[in-house]
Design a protein around this motif. Structure first.
Motif, PDB file in Angstrom:
ATOM      1  N   ASP A 146      27.113  -8.674 -32.461  1.00  0.00           N
ATOM      2  CA  ASP A 146      26.301  -8.437 -31.272  1.00  0.00           C
ATOM      3  C   ASP A 146      26.914  -9.147 -30.067  1.00  0.00           C
ATOM      4  OD1 ASP A 146      24.347  -8.000 -29.410  1.00  0.00           O
ATOM      5  OD2 ASP A 146      22.711  -8.878 -30.566  1.00  0.00           O
ATOM      6  N   ARG A 147      27.165  -8.386 -29.011  1.00  0.00           N
ATOM      7  CA  ARG A 147      27.740  -8.984 -27.805  1.00  0.00           C
ATOM      8  C   ARG A 147      26.750  -8.937 -26.641  1.00  0.00           C
ATOM      9  NH1 ARG A 147      31.521  -6.285 -30.444  1.00  0.00           N
ATOM     10  NH2 ARG A 147      31.583  -4.411 -29.127  1.00  0.00           N
ATOM     11  N   ALA A 148      25.475  -8.793 -26.988  1.00  0.00           N
ATOM     12  CA  ALA A 148      24.410  -8.937 -25.991  1.00  0.00           C
ATOM     13  C   ALA A 148      23.231  -9.669 -26.645  1.00  0.00           C
ATOM     14  CB  ALA A 148      23.974  -7.585 -25.453  1.00  0.00           C
ATOM     15  N   PRO A 168      14.786 -10.370 -28.630  1.00  0.00           N
ATOM     16  CA  PRO A 168      13.458 -10.948 -28.415  1.00  0.00           C
ATOM     17  C   PRO A 168      13.348 -12.418 -28.799  1.00  0.00           C
ATOM     18  CG  PRO A 168      13.264  -8.766 -29.381  1.00  0.00           C
ATOM     19  CD  PRO A 168      14.722  -9.104 -29.398  1.00  0.00           C
ATOM     20  N   ASP A 169      14.043 -12.826 -29.884  1.00  0.00           N
ATOM     21  CA  ASP A 169      13.942 -14.227 -30.292  1.00  0.00           C
ATOM     22  C   ASP A 169      14.822 -15.148 -29.452  1.00  0.00           C
ATOM     23  OD1 ASP A 169      16.279 -13.147 -31.239  1.00  0.00           O
ATOM     24  OD2 ASP A 169      16.227 -14.189 -33.167  1.00  0.00           O
ATOM     25  N   GLU A 170      15.615 -14.600 -28.551  1.00  0.00           N
ATOM     26  CA  GLU A 170      16.450 -15.408 -27.675  1.00  0.00           C
ATOM     27  C   GLU A 170      15.863 -15.519 -26.265  1.00  0.00           C
ATOM     28  OE1 GLU A 170      19.156 -17.085 -28.253  1.00  0.00           O
ATOM     29  OE2 GLU A 170      19.782 -16.395 -30.242  1.00  0.00           O
ATOM     30  N   GLN A 174      36.705 -17.536 -25.165  1.00  0.00           N
ATOM     31  CA  GLN A 174      35.923 -16.371 -25.555  1.00  0.00           C
ATOM     32  C   GLN A 174      35.110 -16.670 -26.808  1.00  0.00           C
ATOM     33  OE1 GLN A 174      38.528 -13.112 -26.790  1.00  0.00           O
ATOM     34  NE2 GLN A 174      40.110 -14.593 -27.295  1.00  0.00           N
ATOM     35  N   THR A 175      34.206 -15.773 -27.111  1.00  0.00           N
ATOM     36  CA  THR A 175      33.442 -15.888 -28.343  1.00  0.00           C
ATOM     37  C   THR A 175      34.111 -15.060 -29.435  1.00  0.00           C
ATOM     38  OG1 THR A 175      32.012 -14.017 -27.802  1.00  0.00           O
ATOM     39  CG2 THR A 175      31.290 -16.206 -27.057  1.00  0.00           C
TER      40      THR A 175
END
Length: 602
Positions: free
Chosen positions: A584-586, A591-593, A574-575
């Motif tokens: 952040d889990r999304a 936008p930068d991803e 897992q993270t």
């Protein structure tokens, strides 16, 4: 309900064990950490010039949980732009091609930026990105030793002691350690006095271009009383070519002692600049207020800078023997030099080379040839026999009486550093760099784990932006640090066979270039002939492509944990944000991803 086991502590069905890890019949247990639970990384950078300042930006930006320190031996940042303060100091390529890709400067005063402006630019960048908090000035590296048991670098650092004063400098040494060592020591940072008999006998003032009076705010202030002085300048390298025209109008008489031939280029990109600014190509190299106002328009500035670098990156063919481009620029430079020396045409015989353009470091040298033609300047091509108490004696017995001697005689470009640099098994960098440096892509050396460098052997370029190269070298070191951190590796070291193969490539590449012709060059460790150690084997764009995608298969690795499984770094499945229900889990939707593909028109 009980869980069936197979004689081990690991559940047979792969369920969680008591310590929170999953088991396997062979006893293997998952790591009790998340895949992105980043371990601390201690990074030490040596040098606070272009590379070190960039390291101070990129490592904190891209490496989580990093502990960064930057040591520099000088009292201020800037590297070579701090060390050098000689008259006429300026960049020898257009200023707009000598800056970070992400940090524009719209206020350059001249096409070839004066040295103090470049230093001010670096200070401004360092302050903007809060780099100074990582930098320790007057901290000089005096020893680097790889510690195999810990897989860390042990560093000996010298600094002023607490009771030191400007009048009575005292020093102390301390030790530091690093998981990763990054050095930006510079290829033109270790200057030396010329090997001339009687150097210490001179009763007047003797200076080196790389050790100008650092107590003065400007070189103009330091020479304000030279109006009645007779000054000798030894050399015809890039420093001398800038010093001579700067001093000529400020002294009674100047003698330039020249033993080598050299090309003076037509000003780099002058026609492109003139075309973009709509000005006379023969105009001044100083930007007008109208020019600067146009630069303040972001759209115009972006176009101007892009076009300048586009042109700068179009000159590679000129470094190859026998090409039409080499023949064309040789003819153009010859005519240009003859025209500029029209008042004293005999100088052309002694200055115009028979080797190819770019065999030696190339500089446009605005004003140099014109200064040689002035009445108060003597061009002296006869070799020096010795320095006397009152001046310089030549091999033919002629003597020039002088008040001041300026030695613009270059740098030690052997890459033999003045401190012990000891790698795995006690091997020293001096041994690795004898009879000439051998590296992997100019970035690292076999036997020296977790060490990466910029401005090292074979990293210089002709016809391109050096700063762009430095940016890629820093990014490479950052990527390597992330790999060590992400995959839980305690060391990575380039394979000897990879160094051997790059060495073989170098040997095959340079004979097709003008760099191997007979000329005294810093790229050949100051020799007329021999191995080219200062330049990248290809164009600057070629170099950028080579660094962009690291070949991790060219390295050997040692794991941080005593576990044989190569996927131990995957951790507990897992993270960190999932495990702690924080953050952040999304993130992959940000936008930068998101990599948005272009929509085809047809």
């Amino acid at each position: 309900m009980t869980t069936e086991t197979n004689g081990t502590n690991a559940p047979k069905n792969g369920a969680s064990s008591l310590n929170g890890t999953s088991g396997h019949p062979n006893g293997y247990k998952l790591g009790d950490f998340s895949i992105d639970e980043c371990r601390p990384m201690r990074v030490v950078c040596i040098g606070a010039g272009f590379s070190g300042i960039l390291a101070g930006i990129r490592f904190p930006q891209k490496v989580p949980n990093v502990d960064l320190t930057i040591y520099d031996k000088n009292p201020a940042i800037g590297g070579t732009w701090y060390n050098n303060k000689y008259p006429g100091l300026s960049c020898d390529i257009p200023a707009h091609t000598y800056q970070y890709a992400f940090e524009d400067n719209m206020e350059w005063s001249a096409f070839y930026a004066p040295g103090p402006e470049i230093r001010e630019y670096l200070e401004r960048v360092a302050n903007k990105y809060k780099v100074m908090k990582y930098i320790h000035l007057e901290h000089e590296l005096v020893g680097a030793y790889w510690q195999e048991a810990e897989s860390k670098w042990r560093l000996r650092v010298k600094r002023p002691s607490p009771n030191s004063t400007p009048e009575n400098k005292q020093y102390e040494e301390f030790e530091d350690k690093a998981d990763v060592l990054f050095t930006g020591l510079g290829s033109l940072a270790r200057w030396h006095w010329p090997d001339i008999e009687g150097l210490k006998d001179f009763k007047g003032c003797i200076l080196h271009s790389a050790e100008w009076d650092v107590t003065e705010r400007s070189w103009q202030e330091s020479v304000k009383d030279w109006g009645d002085k007779k000054v000798g300048v030894i050399g015809v390298g890039s420093s001398a070519i800038q010093i001579v025209p700067a001093l000529q109008p400020r002294v009674a008489h100047l003698v330039n002692f020249v033993r080598s031939k050299t090309w003076l280029a037509t000003p780099f990109l002058e026609e492109k600049m003139s075309d973009l600014l709509g000005r006379d190509p023969a105009g001044s190299y100083v930007f007008t207020e109208e020019d600067k106002q146009r630069f303040r328009d972001p759209a115009f500035y972006k176009k101007f800078r892009h076009n300048m670098e586009h042109e700068l990156n179009s000159t590679y063919q000129g470094t190859l023997k026998g090409t039409k481009v080499q023949q064309m620029i040789r003819a153009a430079f010859t005519e240009n030099m003859r025209q500029r020396l029209a008042k004293k045409p005999w100088i052309t015989e002694y200055l115009l080379p028979d080797f190819g353009v770019a065999c030696r470091r190339l500089t446009p040298g605005p004003g140099y040839l014109e200064a040689l033609c002035e009445d108060n300047v003597t061009f002296e091509p006869t070799h020096i026999r010795r320095i006397t108490e009152t001046g310089i004696e030549l091999v033919d017995g002629k003597h020039h009486d002088l008040d001041i001697i300026v030695c613009a005689t270059g740098f030690d470009t052997s890459f033999q550093y003045p401190f012990p640099f000891v790698g795995r098994g006690g091997i020293t960098l001096r041994e690795k760099y004898t009879p000439h440096p051998r590296t992997y892509l100019a970035l690292c050396v076999d036997g020296f784990p977790n060490w990466f460098q910029s401005c090292g052997p074979n990293s210089g370029v002709y016809g391109g932006s050096l700063v762009a190269i430095l940016q890629q070298q820093v990014d490479y070191a950052v990527k390597a640090t992330l790999k060590l951190q992400r995959e839980r590796l305690k060391s990575m070291v380039v394979k000897k066979e990879a160094v051997d193969d790059f060495d073989e490539y170098l040997e095959a590449y340079f004979p097709k270039t003008v760099h191997t012709e007979k000329c005294r060059s810093w790229a050949k460790m100051g020799k007329d002939e021999g191995r080219v150690v200062g330049l990248w084997p290809g164009s600057s764009l070629h170099c950028l492509r080579a660094f962009a995608h690291p070949r991790w298969e060219d390295f050997d690795y040692q794991p941080l944990d005593p576990v044989k499984n190569r996927f131990y770094w995957l951790g507990d499945g897992q993270t960190y944000n999932e495990k702690t229900l924080t953050g952040d889990r999304a993130w992959y939707l940000n936008p930068d991803e998101v990599d948005y593909p272009p929509v085809p028109e047809n």
